[in-house]
Design a protein around this motif. Structure first.
Motif, PDB file in Angstrom:
ATOM      1  N   ALA A 147       0.847  -1.198   0.000  1.00 31.92           N
ATOM      2  CA  ALA A 147       0.000   0.000   0.000  1.00 31.92           C
ATOM      3  C   ALA A 147       0.876   1.239   0.000  1.00 31.92           C
ATOM      4  N   ILE A 148       0.386   2.299  -0.627  1.00 29.71           N
ATOM      5  CA  ILE A 148       1.072   3.589  -0.636  1.00 29.71           C
ATOM      6  C   ILE A 148       0.128   4.609  -0.013  1.00 29.71           C
ATOM      7  N   VAL A 174      -2.491  -6.332   4.165  1.00 30.80           N
ATOM      8  CA  VAL A 174      -1.342  -5.480   3.836  1.00 30.80           C
ATOM      9  C   VAL A 174      -0.224  -5.724   4.841  1.00 30.80           C
ATOM     10  N   GLN A 175       0.982  -6.008   4.333  1.00 37.98           N
ATOM     11  CA  GLN A 175       2.137  -6.209   5.192  1.00 37.98           C
ATOM     12  C   GLN A 175       3.086  -5.018   5.176  1.00 37.98           C
ATOM     13  N   SER A 176       3.171  -4.326   4.060  1.00 39.45           N
ATOM     14  CA  SER A 176       4.130  -3.229   3.943  1.00 39.45           C
ATOM     15  C   SER A 176       3.440  -1.972   3.435  1.00 39.45           C
ATOM     16  N   VAL A 177       3.745  -0.854   4.088  1.00 36.07           N
ATOM     17  CA  VAL A 177       3.131   0.435   3.764  1.00 36.07           C
ATOM     18  C   VAL A 177       4.232   1.424   3.398  1.00 36.07           C
ATOM     19  N   PRO A 205       3.991  -4.462 -13.210  1.00 37.13           N
ATOM     20  CA  PRO A 205       3.031  -5.551 -12.999  1.00 37.13           C
ATOM     21  C   PRO A 205       2.393  -5.524 -11.609  1.00 37.13           C
ATOM     22  N   SER A 206       3.169  -5.105 -10.603  1.00 37.31           N
ATOM     23  CA  SER A 206       2.653  -5.050  -9.237  1.00 37.31           C
ATOM     24  C   SER A 206       2.399  -3.606  -8.844  1.00 37.31           C
ATOM     25  N   GLN A 207       1.203  -3.331  -8.352  1.00 39.08           N
ATOM     26  CA  GLN A 207       0.816  -1.971  -7.983  1.00 39.08           C
ATOM     27  C   GLN A 207       0.389  -1.923  -6.513  1.00 39.08           C
ATOM     28  N   PRO A 208       0.825  -0.887  -5.773  1.00 38.81           N
ATOM     29  CA  PRO A 208       0.376  -0.744  -4.386  1.00 38.81           C
ATOM     30  C   PRO A 208      -1.044  -0.204  -4.328  1.00 38.81           C
TER      31      PRO A 208
END
Length: 346
Positions: A192-193, A264-267, A218-221
């Motif tokens: 997540a952003i 969500v693990q990382s912000v 390919p991967s988007q937050p």
């Protein structure tokens, strides 16, 4: 610690397999099964919540005769509880494996204790093999388990004199293209952003992660906007491939709790001085990324505002963990230095 070269190599392969699995509430785990002579018999990885764990997937590729006497090499200590699936420790006991080699001890209270259970049934168990490498892979998940919230990275770009913008509010671009490309790479790695409504209204950011050619990564937050003001209907965020999550609150801990429930693990916090300062002030920052450009701006628009420091004895001490040259700019990576045992994040 006793392990063979074959088991060491198998753990490296298990780590590669773990990364094939999705990031989410559950950890990314990989497993390799070795024969008594050291040949690879099967591989497996966890494919997401509700799916068989890595050990079970690997065992499913074997006949009962092949499993008996084999060695299970797995990145995380086999679980010892029943959730959506049964305990992996029990499955390994029933399969008749002779040895289990794992990297990282499971810190989660409900699932820990698998190694002791295996030993109690006469299985040879070795832990800590390539633990540093696997811990790096599991870093954000381990933070979720230990702190009960996602791993938070706070990022900002600043001039050499610590400014994030000129006094008229303009800030594009303080840093160069190499630094901006690095930011996009790190965005793609985050779940997540997070920005504040002030940033959305002032800059109308897309908050996408893009490749060097300008195409979407390919991967988007997941974009998250914190604040009581609504995101305009015509905002660029409305076209984000993941949609947008509006958190109509200033309760940062509550936002992190909600994101954890969403897996969500990382912000990645990229929301300007006000939001960055709030995360730091509340002790919700696990890593700082400061992109420093060789430019002087002066004025009042500092990169960081009030973080609750009134005297030097209250200064937030950081450990510098990396320094990178990105074109003409520098990236400084730092992590808070814990002052008490309960403040340790990983």
């Amino acid at each position: 610690m006793t392990y063979s070269d074959t088991e060491w190599q198998a753990m490296g392969r298990a780590r590669e397999l773990a990364l094939l699995g999705p990031r989410g509430i559950n950890p990314q785990v990989g497993a390799v099964v070795l024969s008594p002579s050291g040949d690879v018999l099967a591989e497996g990885w966890h494919r997401g919540a509700g799916n068989p764990h890595a050990e079970i997937e690997a065992l499913a590729r074997l006949s009962p005769a092949e499993a008996r006497g084999a060695t299970m090499v797995v990145t995380l200590e086999p679980c010892n509880h029943t959730g959506r699936t049964g305990p992996c420790a029990v499955a390994l006991i029933e399969a008749g494996v002779a040895r289990v080699v794992y990297a990282v001890t499971d810190p989660a209270e409900p699932s820990a204790g698998g190694a002791d259970r295996l030993r109690a049934h006469g299985i040879d168990v070795e832990g800590g093999v390539r633990a540093d490498e696997v811990t790096e892979t599991l870093e954000s998940w381990l933070t979720v388990v230990r702190l009960g919230r996602p791993f938070v990275t706070v990022k900002w770009a600043q001039s050499l004199d610590g400014r994030a913008a000129a006094d008229d509010g303009s800030s594009r671009w303080i840093t160069g293209s190499d630094a901006r490309a690095d930011v996009h790479r790190r965005r793609a790695e985050a779940d997540a952003i997070v920005v504040g409504t002030g940033t959305v209204l002032a800059d109308d950011p897309a908050l996408t992660a893009r490749l060097a050619n300008g195409e979407l990564a390919p991967s988007q937050p997941l974009p998250v906007v914190i604040g009581t003001r609504p995101v305009p209907r015509d905002a660029a965020l409305r076209s984000h491939p993941r949609g947008v999550l509006e958190s109509r609150t200033h309760d940062l801990r509550g936002v992190l709790d909600e994101l954890r429930e969403r897996g969500v693990q990382s912000v990645f916090v990229e929301g300007g001085p006000t939001l960055a300062s709030s995360f730091i002030r509340e002790g919700l920052t696990d890593r700082v990324l400061a992109y420093v450009a060789p430019v002087l701006i002066g004025g009042t628009k500092t990169a960081i505002g009030d973080i609750g420091v009134e005297t030097m004895s209250q200064a937030r001490r950081l450990a510098l963990t990396d320094v990178q040259r990105l074109g003409d700019d520098l990236l400084l990576v730092a992590e808070p230095i814990p002052t008490r045992p309960d403040e340790r994040t990983h």
